[in-house]
Scaffold this active site. Structure first.
Site, PDB file in Angstrom:
ATOM      1  N   VAL A 135      35.551  44.269  47.869  1.00 13.70           N
ATOM      2  CA  VAL A 135      36.855  43.830  48.367  1.00 13.70           C
ATOM      3  C   VAL A 135      37.751  45.019  48.690  1.00 13.70           C
ATOM      4  O   VAL A 135      38.400  45.059  49.745  1.00 13.70           O
ATOM      5  CB  VAL A 135      37.542  42.909  47.335  1.00 13.70           C
ATOM      6  CG1 VAL A 135      38.965  42.574  47.769  1.00 13.70           C
ATOM      7  CG2 VAL A 135      36.738  41.623  47.149  1.00 13.70           C
ATOM      8  N   ASP A 174      38.348  57.750  37.441  1.00 12.75           N
ATOM      9  CA  ASP A 174      37.428  56.938  36.645  1.00 12.75           C
ATOM     10  C   ASP A 174      38.280  56.110  35.689  1.00 12.75           C
ATOM     11  O   ASP A 174      38.869  56.642  34.747  1.00 12.75           O
ATOM     12  CB  ASP A 174      36.464  57.845  35.879  1.00 12.75           C
ATOM     13  CG  ASP A 174      35.452  57.069  35.050  1.00 12.75           C
ATOM     14  OD1 ASP A 174      35.590  55.829  34.938  1.00 12.75           O
ATOM     15  OD2 ASP A 174      34.534  57.709  34.504  1.00 12.75           O
ATOM     16  N   ASN A 188      42.698  47.003  42.392  1.00 11.98           N
ATOM     17  CA  ASN A 188      41.596  46.134  42.795  1.00 11.98           C
ATOM     18  C   ASN A 188      40.385  46.255  41.874  1.00 11.98           C
ATOM     19  O   ASN A 188      39.679  45.285  41.638  1.00 11.98           O
ATOM     20  CB  ASN A 188      41.198  46.492  44.232  1.00 11.98           C
ATOM     21  CG  ASN A 188      39.831  45.971  44.618  1.00 11.98           C
ATOM     22  OD1 ASN A 188      39.667  44.805  44.948  1.00 11.98           O
ATOM     23  ND2 ASN A 188      38.839  46.848  44.590  1.00 11.98           N
ATOM     24  N   SER A 194      42.060  37.067  38.097  1.00 16.78           N
ATOM     25  CA  SER A 194      40.978  36.110  38.319  1.00 16.78           C
ATOM     26  C   SER A 194      41.578  34.713  38.393  1.00 16.78           C
ATOM     27  O   SER A 194      42.802  34.555  38.408  1.00 16.78           O
ATOM     28  CB  SER A 194      39.960  36.202  37.175  1.00 16.78           C
ATOM     29  OG  SER A 194      38.816  35.429  37.451  1.00 16.78           O
ATOM     30  N   TYR A 224      36.347  39.073  29.402  1.00 17.61           N
ATOM     31  CA  TYR A 224      36.836  39.429  30.742  1.00 17.61           C
ATOM     32  C   TYR A 224      38.108  38.657  31.067  1.00 17.61           C
ATOM     33  O   TYR A 224      39.106  39.238  31.526  1.00 17.61           O
ATOM     34  CB  TYR A 224      35.751  39.109  31.770  1.00 17.61           C
ATOM     35  CG  TYR A 224      36.192  39.262  33.209  1.00 17.61           C
ATOM     36  CD1 TYR A 224      36.328  40.527  33.783  1.00 17.61           C
ATOM     37  CD2 TYR A 224      36.453  38.145  34.003  1.00 17.61           C
ATOM     38  CE1 TYR A 224      36.716  40.661  35.111  1.00 17.61           C
ATOM     39  CE2 TYR A 224      36.847  38.273  35.322  1.00 17.61           C
ATOM     40  CZ  TYR A 224      36.979  39.543  35.875  1.00 17.61           C
ATOM     41  OH  TYR A 224      37.371  39.666  37.184  1.00 17.61           O
ATOM     42  N   LYS A 248      42.040  39.725  31.911  1.00 16.28           N
ATOM     43  CA  LYS A 248      42.740  39.316  33.126  1.00 16.28           C
ATOM     44  C   LYS A 248      44.055  38.608  32.807  1.00 16.28           C
ATOM     45  O   LYS A 248      45.021  38.698  33.579  1.00 16.28           O
ATOM     46  CB  LYS A 248      41.830  38.439  33.991  1.00 16.28           C
ATOM     47  CG  LYS A 248      40.665  39.221  34.593  1.00 16.28           C
ATOM     48  CD  LYS A 248      41.159  40.427  35.368  1.00 16.28           C
ATOM     49  CE  LYS A 248      40.079  41.216  36.036  1.00 16.28           C
ATOM     50  NZ  LYS A 248      40.614  42.326  36.849  1.00 16.28           N
TER      51      LYS A 248
END
Length: 333
Positions: free
Chosen positions: A39, A92, A119, A178, A209, A213
């Site tokens: 993306v 990083d 992103n 998300s 995860y 988010k």
């Protein structure tokens, strides 16, 4: 605005704000993390073709330089708005020292920053994965690194927003999250141990995860509060369900399901274009939640309750999360 249905979340309507909606971006500067592929790569192409200076932020020079060469090759015929400039930015996100040094490198090279697009992310890495300082890898990459990076870039964002000629509400910070869901994370939006560190969720697929988010949504609210008075808009964004390298740690069956049932990464770039550039997104939406493929959504009750203090009927989880972020990044700020 009516709530977005679950069906519409999974299968969004066609995007209305696309690369053809962009004005000339000549003279504007952008950072896109994770822009070497997926993306972020597609978004970088759009911004470059529109004339913007785009920093391809990725974890190695090889990845940055490879993406730049590929974008230049793929965009040769598209010169209507004036090709911009592509720059390499080695960051990083699993190493907070790398985040600091990368930002310092950027600040030596530029005097403005119009949009910071968070992103990049990591999803469902092998159990026990850690960042360079020993934090859970998802929490470190998806929350601590964006928190630190935004904090270090605050002065240049504020200066850009206050520069004569900068359009109102055009300086933005976007935290890509998300499809947030109430009740998905056990115990609410985020759980903590006795030290105030987010608990690593290992007993539910994607639970850890999604917890990170939810943290990303709180980061958008936090920086909206902090930077809104300077004319900077900060939002969180569900970019849509797509087949990208984010699923690299999944098994073959799950990867195949995503490949057969979802769109390509260019659609996620449309979502990011909307969040970062659409005039539909105004100060009224500061701290808000955008959705695929370019719509204004609503934060989940879990996230909203966590943002509110216990005295105001919430859980106070966001405050604890932000204290954790501050504690773990303070030596780099």
């Amino acid at each position: 605005m009516p709530p977005v249905s679950r069906i519409s979340t999974l299968f969004p309507p066609a995007p209305k704000f696309t690369e053809t909606s962009l004005p000339s971006l000549v003279g504007k500067v952008y950072i896109v993390t994770g822009a070497a592929s997926g993306v972020g790569y597609e978004l970088a192409k759009f911004l470059y073709v529109a004339g913007g200076t785009v920093y391809i932020a990725a974890r190695s020079s090889a990845r940055c330089d490879g993406a730049i060469e590929k974008i230049i090759e793929e965009t040769k015929p598209k010169t209507k708005k004036g090709i911009g400039r592509l720059e390499s930015l080695v960051i990083d996100l699993s190493d907070l020292m790398s985040v600091k040094s990368g930002v310092e490198d950027f600040l030596r090279r530029e005097t403005r920053l119009d949009v910071l697009m968070h992103n990049a992310a990591v999803m469902t890495p092998p159990k026990g994965s850690k960042d360079k300082l020993g934090h859970d890898l998802e929490m470190g990459t998806n929350c601590l690194a964006p928190y630190l990076m935004t904090g270090l870039l605050e002065p240049i964002l504020i200066r850009t927003a206050n520069t004569p000629g900068t359009p109102p509400n055009s300086v933005r910070v976007v935290f890509v999250v998300s499809a947030l869901n109430n009740g998905f994370v056990p115990g609410g939006a985020m759980s903590f141990d006795a030290s105030g560190t987010p608990v690593v969720i290992t007993n539910k697929f994607m639970g850890n995860y999604m917890q990170s988010k939810n943290g990303g949504a709180w980061l958008a609210l936090h920086f909206a509060d902090k930077l809104g008075k300077h004319g900077i808009v900060s939002v969180s964004l569900h970019p849509g369900l797509m087949k990208t390298d984010l699923q690299r740690h999944w098994n073959t069956a799950l990867k195949l399901t995503m490949y057969l049932s979802t769109k390509g990464p260019v659609y996620g770039a449309y979502s990011e274009l909307f969040a970062g550039f659409s005039p539909e997104v105004t100060p009224e939406h500061n701290g808000g939640y955008m959705m695929a493929w370019g719509r204004i959504g609503e934060l989940t009750l879990d996230v909203q309750d966590g943002w509110k203090s216990k005295a105001n009927g919430g859980t106070g989880a966001a405050k604890k999360f932000l204290e954790y972020c501050d504690r773990e990044t303070k030596e780099f700020l």
